[in-house]
Enzyme design. Structure first.
Site, mmCIF file in Angstrom:
data_model
loop_
_atom_site.group_PDB
_atom_site.id
_atom_site.type_symbol
_atom_site.label_atom_id
_atom_site.label_comp_id
_atom_site.label_asym_id
_atom_site.label_seq_id
_atom_site.Cartn_x
_atom_site.Cartn_y
_atom_site.Cartn_z
ATOM 1 N N ARG A 62 -0.426 -5.405 6.346
ATOM 2 C CA ARG A 62 -1.758 -5.264 5.748
ATOM 3 C C ARG A 62 -2.720 -6.311 6.292
ATOM 4 O O ARG A 62 -3.912 -6.040 6.459
ATOM 5 C CB ARG A 62 -1.665 -5.421 4.219
ATOM 6 C CG ARG A 62 -1.099 -4.220 3.484
ATOM 7 C CD ARG A 62 -1.083 -4.489 1.987
ATOM 8 N NE ARG A 62 -2.402 -4.769 1.465
ATOM 9 C CZ ARG A 62 -2.686 -5.707 0.563
ATOM 10 N NH1 ARG A 62 -1.723 -6.487 0.102
ATOM 11 N NH2 ARG A 62 -3.913 -5.881 0.128
ATOM 12 N N HIS A 66 -6.483 -5.605 7.502
ATOM 13 C CA HIS A 66 -7.632 -6.233 6.861
ATOM 14 C C HIS A 66 -8.432 -7.079 7.844
ATOM 15 O O HIS A 66 -9.643 -7.227 7.695
ATOM 16 C CB HIS A 66 -7.174 -7.082 5.674
ATOM 17 C CG HIS A 66 -6.808 -6.276 4.475
ATOM 18 N ND1 HIS A 66 -7.064 -6.687 3.182
ATOM 19 C CD2 HIS A 66 -6.203 -5.066 4.358
ATOM 20 C CE1 HIS A 66 -6.632 -5.769 2.329
ATOM 21 N NE2 HIS A 66 -6.103 -4.780 3.026
ATOM 22 N N ASN A 93 -8.580 -9.600 -0.593
ATOM 23 C CA ASN A 93 -7.570 -10.277 0.221
ATOM 24 C C ASN A 93 -6.727 -11.294 -0.535
ATOM 25 O O ASN A 93 -5.833 -11.912 0.047
ATOM 26 C CB ASN A 93 -8.247 -10.976 1.406
ATOM 27 C CG ASN A 93 -8.760 -9.993 2.434
ATOM 28 O OD1 ASN A 93 -8.178 -8.935 2.632
ATOM 29 N ND2 ASN A 93 -9.862 -10.334 3.091
ATOM 30 N N HIS A 191 1.768 2.514 3.826
ATOM 31 C CA HIS A 191 2.046 2.208 2.422
ATOM 32 C C HIS A 191 3.497 2.488 2.051
ATOM 33 O O HIS A 191 3.888 2.303 0.895
ATOM 34 C CB HIS A 191 1.115 3.007 1.514
ATOM 35 C CG HIS A 191 -0.265 2.444 1.444
ATOM 36 N ND1 HIS A 191 -1.349 3.161 0.978
ATOM 37 C CD2 HIS A 191 -0.757 1.229 1.801
ATOM 38 C CE1 HIS A 191 -2.436 2.412 1.047
ATOM 39 N NE2 HIS A 191 -2.096 1.236 1.533
#
Length: 323
Positions: A62, A66, A93, A191
């Site tokens: 992730r 991000h 975050n 995911h």
């Protein structure tokens, strides 16, 4: 990453222009002459890390997402701020973990090849190693990125897609970064590993329309299960995104979506587009026959977003601060 569990707003037109992927200057094996063992050095560190804490694979994957969706893939997510105004300080975050792992990798590279390998490339390589460590298919990583020197909390709010996003917002957000509808559904498959705080989807359980109701599109039996784990206003409990398989990179999360057991509205939204629905349904039925290859291609596409290459930017000695 589609539905990266974050709080955000719709991307504005200005960002749409700046966010397009280009990838100019990147190539597989960029460090062949300057640091030929760069990826091996990263992998050595990550094998030790994942042996100790495989649960970090999801957060580290992730982290690359991000980073790329805000200012491009230039490691701005890693910069610290004395005033708590950097990207890592933004609400979307705060759940990221593993910054110390990136520092550990950077130290190993600086010892062998000082001033050569960028923090941005480290994030990309570590993300790939996270996929492989959890059983995903190996894919090549283009390198040659350089590091930026700006990190802004407010920019996360206009670039990171929220878990409440509908399919229109998701497609527009990915298109803004030069990514396709197929990239959207493929990258959403990330995911399959990791966890989420209850707060990222609790609105679907308790107050979906503002009337203390659950999301009618979610399997009501799964709602009952989740309510046992996530109480109202729960900000701390973690829930596996792919129950029973959250440390294994597979296609079971796609199957959960087809059964309307996805945690996020933004994942459930993939059923509302013919392209995304057809893809996740097909992968669920055929055991993910092409998912591994597709994921590698889409990760390469994402890794090209607004990169800094050539003589622009710099190579940080420490990933958490500018030189």
């Amino acid at each position: 990453m589609a539905a990266m569990a974050t709080v955000a707003k719709v991307v504005c037109c200005f960002v749409l222009v700046l966010g397009v992927a280009n990838g100019q200057g990147l190539k597989v094996g960029f460090y062949q002459n300057t640091c030929p063992n760069a990826e091996a050095i990263v992998n050595d560190v990550m094998r030790t890390v994942f042996k100790e804490a495989l649960s970090l694979a999801g957060p580290l994957l992730r982290m690359h997402f991000h980073d790329c969706f805000v200012r491009g893939c230039e490691a701005s997510i890693l910069l610290n701020s004395s005033t708590n105004t950097a990207e890592k300080d933004s609400p979307p975050n705060l759940s990221l973990r593993g910054y110390q792992v990136i520092d550990r990798v950077k130290a190993a590279l600086e010892k062998k090849c000082p001033g050569i390998v960028s923090c941005a490339d480290i994030l990309a390589i570590v993300a790939r190693d996270a996929v492989v460590a959890t059983g995903g298919k190996f894919y090549n990583v283009e390198t040659g990125r350089r590091d930026g020197n700006v990190s802004s909390l407010t920019e996360t709010l206009t670039n990171l897609l929220p878990p409440t996003a509908n399919i229109t917002t998701l497609i527009a957000g990915f298109n803004a970064k030069g990514l396709s509808v197929k990239d959207l559904v493929v990258l959403s498959g990330g995911h399959t590993i990791g966890t989420s705080h209850c707060s990222s989807f609790s609105n679907r359980l308790y107050n979906f329309t503002g009337k203390n109701d659950a999301d009618p599109s979610m399997d009501p039996n799964y709602v009952k299960v989740l309510k046992k784990r996530c109480k109202i206003n729960d900000q701390t409990t973690l829930v596996e995104m792919d129950p029973g398989s959250f440390k294994t990179f597979d296609i079971k999360y796609f199957t959960l979506i087809t059964k309307r057991r996805a945690l996020f509205t933004s994942d459930e939204a993939l059923l509302n587009n013919s392209v995304t629905k057809a893809y996740l349904t097909a992968q669920s039925k055929n055991g993910g026959s092409t998912f591994g290859d597709d994921f590698g291609v889409s990760m390469m596409n994402m890794g090209r977003i607004s990169v800094i290459t050539g003589s622009a930017g710099h190579i940080r000695k420490f990933c958490y601060k500018n030189n």
